[in-house]
Design a protein around this motif. Structure first.
Motif, PDB file in Angstrom:
ATOM      1  N   MET A  80       0.847  -1.164   0.000  1.00  0.00           N
ATOM      2  CA  MET A  80       0.000   0.000   0.000  1.00  0.00           C
ATOM      3  C   MET A  80       0.900   1.237   0.000  1.00  0.00           C
ATOM      4  N   ASN A  81       0.500   2.215  -0.801  1.00  0.00           N
ATOM      5  CA  ASN A  81       1.278   3.422  -0.946  1.00  0.00           C
ATOM      6  C   ASN A  81       0.426   4.613  -0.507  1.00  0.00           C
ATOM      7  N   LEU A  82       0.962   5.455   0.363  1.00  0.00           N
ATOM      8  CA  LEU A  82       0.247   6.623   0.857  1.00  0.00           C
ATOM      9  C   LEU A  82       0.781   7.886   0.204  1.00  0.00           C
ATOM     10  N   ASP A  83      -0.134   8.747  -0.192  1.00  0.00           N
ATOM     11  CA  ASP A  83       0.244  10.052  -0.727  1.00  0.00           C
ATOM     12  C   ASP A  83       0.303  11.024   0.449  1.00  0.00           C
ATOM     13  N   TRP A  84       1.501  11.184   1.009  1.00  0.00           N
ATOM     14  CA  TRP A  84       1.675  11.994   2.209  1.00  0.00           C
ATOM     15  C   TRP A  84       1.381  13.467   1.960  1.00  0.00           C
ATOM     16  N   THR A  85       1.621  13.941   0.756  1.00  0.00           N
ATOM     17  CA  THR A  85       1.338  15.332   0.430  1.00  0.00           C
ATOM     18  C   THR A  85      -0.156  15.606   0.488  1.00  0.00           C
ATOM     19  N   ALA A  86      -0.939  14.722  -0.095  1.00  0.00           N
ATOM     20  CA  ALA A  86      -2.399  14.888  -0.068  1.00  0.00           C
ATOM     21  C   ALA A  86      -2.921  14.792   1.359  1.00  0.00           C
ATOM     22  N   LEU A  87      -2.368  13.881   2.138  1.00  0.00           N
ATOM     23  CA  LEU A  87      -2.789  13.755   3.534  1.00  0.00           C
ATOM     24  C   LEU A  87      -2.463  15.024   4.321  1.00  0.00           C
ATOM     25  N   GLY A  88      -1.305  15.584   4.083  1.00  0.00           N
ATOM     26  CA  GLY A  88      -0.924  16.831   4.745  1.00  0.00           C
ATOM     27  C   GLY A  88      -1.820  17.994   4.333  1.00  0.00           C
ATOM     28  N   GLN A  89      -2.194  18.045   3.049  1.00  0.00           N
ATOM     29  CA  GLN A  89      -3.085  19.100   2.578  1.00  0.00           C
ATOM     30  C   GLN A  89      -4.462  18.996   3.224  1.00  0.00           C
ATOM     31  N   VAL A  90      -4.979  17.784   3.301  1.00  0.00           N
ATOM     32  CA  VAL A  90      -6.285  17.573   3.929  1.00  0.00           C
ATOM     33  C   VAL A  90      -6.228  17.954   5.402  1.00  0.00           C
ATOM     34  N   ALA A  91      -5.169  17.581   6.091  1.00  0.00           N
ATOM     35  CA  ALA A  91      -5.029  17.927   7.508  1.00  0.00           C
ATOM     36  C   ALA A  91      -4.926  19.442   7.693  1.00  0.00           C
ATOM     37  N   ALA A  92      -4.179  20.117   6.828  1.00  0.00           N
ATOM     38  CA  ALA A  92      -4.015  21.569   6.948  1.00  0.00           C
ATOM     39  C   ALA A  92      -5.324  22.303   6.681  1.00  0.00           C
ATOM     40  N   VAL A  93      -6.051  21.890   5.663  1.00  0.00           N
ATOM     41  CA  VAL A  93      -7.332  22.534   5.351  1.00  0.00           C
ATOM     42  C   VAL A  93      -8.339  22.270   6.466  1.00  0.00           C
ATOM     43  N   SER A  94      -8.356  21.059   6.989  1.00  0.00           N
ATOM     44  CA  SER A  94      -9.265  20.735   8.091  1.00  0.00           C
ATOM     45  C   SER A  94      -8.973  21.582   9.320  1.00  0.00           C
ATOM     46  N   LEU A  95      -7.709  21.739   9.643  1.00  0.00           N
ATOM     47  CA  LEU A  95      -7.326  22.559  10.783  1.00  0.00           C
ATOM     48  C   LEU A  95      -7.707  24.021  10.565  1.00  0.00           C
ATOM     49  N   ALA A  96      -7.461  24.536   9.372  1.00  0.00           N
ATOM     50  CA  ALA A  96      -7.773  25.932   9.068  1.00  0.00           C
ATOM     51  C   ALA A  96      -9.285  26.194   9.141  1.00  0.00           C
ATOM     52  N   VAL A  97     -10.073  25.298   8.592  1.00  0.00           N
ATOM     53  CA  VAL A  97     -11.530  25.472   8.622  1.00  0.00           C
ATOM     54  C   VAL A  97     -12.053  25.360  10.046  1.00  0.00           C
ATOM     55  N   THR A  98     -11.494  24.454  10.822  1.00  0.00           N
ATOM     56  CA  THR A  98     -11.917  24.310  12.215  1.00  0.00           C
ATOM     57  C   THR A  98     -11.627  25.572  13.008  1.00  0.00           C
ATOM     58  N   VAL A  99     -10.443  26.124  12.846  1.00  0.00           N
ATOM     59  CA  VAL A  99     -10.090  27.354  13.549  1.00  0.00           C
ATOM     60  C   VAL A  99     -10.992  28.500  13.089  1.00  0.00           C
ATOM     61  N   ALA A 100     -11.287  28.578  11.803  1.00  0.00           N
ATOM     62  CA  ALA A 100     -12.143  29.643  11.284  1.00  0.00           C
ATOM     63  C   ALA A 100     -13.564  29.536  11.842  1.00  0.00           C
ATOM     64  N   VAL A 101     -14.116  28.329  11.891  1.00  0.00           N
ATOM     65  CA  VAL A 101     -15.471  28.156  12.410  1.00  0.00           C
ATOM     66  C   VAL A 101     -15.527  28.504  13.894  1.00  0.00           C
ATOM     67  N   VAL A 102     -14.529  28.104  14.645  1.00  0.00           N
ATOM     68  CA  VAL A 102     -14.495  28.440  16.073  1.00  0.00           C
ATOM     69  C   VAL A 102     -14.376  29.949  16.266  1.00  0.00           C
ATOM     70  N   ALA A 103     -13.573  30.613  15.450  1.00  0.00           N
ATOM     71  CA  ALA A 103     -13.430  32.064  15.558  1.00  0.00           C
ATOM     72  C   ALA A 103     -14.730  32.781  15.209  1.00  0.00           C
ATOM     73  N   VAL A 104     -15.409  32.341  14.161  1.00  0.00           N
ATOM     74  CA  VAL A 104     -16.682  32.954  13.774  1.00  0.00           C
ATOM     75  C   VAL A 104     -17.724  32.731  14.864  1.00  0.00           C
ATOM     76  N   PHE A 105     -17.753  31.535  15.454  1.00  0.00           N
ATOM     77  CA  PHE A 105     -18.687  31.262  16.544  1.00  0.00           C
ATOM     78  C   PHE A 105     -18.387  32.153  17.749  1.00  0.00           C
ATOM     79  N   ALA A 106     -17.104  32.353  18.034  1.00  0.00           N
ATOM     80  CA  ALA A 106     -16.724  33.225  19.150  1.00  0.00           C
ATOM     81  C   ALA A 106     -17.161  34.663  18.897  1.00  0.00           C
ATOM     82  N   PHE A 107     -17.052  35.144  17.651  1.00  0.00           N
ATOM     83  CA  PHE A 107     -17.541  36.481  17.325  1.00  0.00           C
ATOM     84  C   PHE A 107     -19.057  36.565  17.484  1.00  0.00           C
ATOM     85  N   GLY A 108     -19.746  35.473  17.195  1.00  0.00           N
ATOM     86  CA  GLY A 108     -21.187  35.446  17.410  1.00  0.00           C
ATOM     87  C   GLY A 108     -21.544  35.545  18.882  1.00  0.00           C
ATOM     88  N   VAL A 109     -20.822  34.832  19.712  1.00  0.00           N
ATOM     89  CA  VAL A 109     -21.046  34.908  21.157  1.00  0.00           C
ATOM     90  C   VAL A 109     -20.709  36.306  21.664  1.00  0.00           C
TER      91      VAL A 109
END
Length: 77
Positions: A1-30
């Motif tokens: 089995m071969n893993l595409d580490w670059t794609a995995l890193g991109q998915v992890a980075a985008v997931s982290l960025a979106v999570t931080v953005a949603v938490v920040a927007v929710f905090a501004f709402g509060v």
């Protein structure tokens, strides 16, 4: 089995960025809701700006969550 580490890193980075953005927007709402409640408790004129900010932020968070559910559930496609 071969893993595409670059794609995995991109998915992890985008997931982290979106999570931080949603938490920040929710905090501004509060924050907007707290400002609205604070002016209301002080007896000042409530302009509704804080309430509008809170509503907009919470709708944005709900939209992101619903889009994520849409992407996950294959029956919605």
């Amino acid at each position: 089995m071969n893993l595409d580490w670059t794609a995995l890193g991109q998915v992890a980075a985008v997931s982290l960025a979106v999570t931080v953005a949603v938490v920040a927007v929710f905090a501004f709402g509060v924050l907007g809701l707290a400002r609205y409640e604070g002016t209301r408790e002080e007896g000042g004129a409530t302009s509704g700006v804080g309430l509008a900010q809170a509503g907009l932020c919470f709708v944005a968070c709900a939209a992101v969550v619903l889009y994520g559910i849409y992407l996950i559930v294959p029956q919605f496609h």
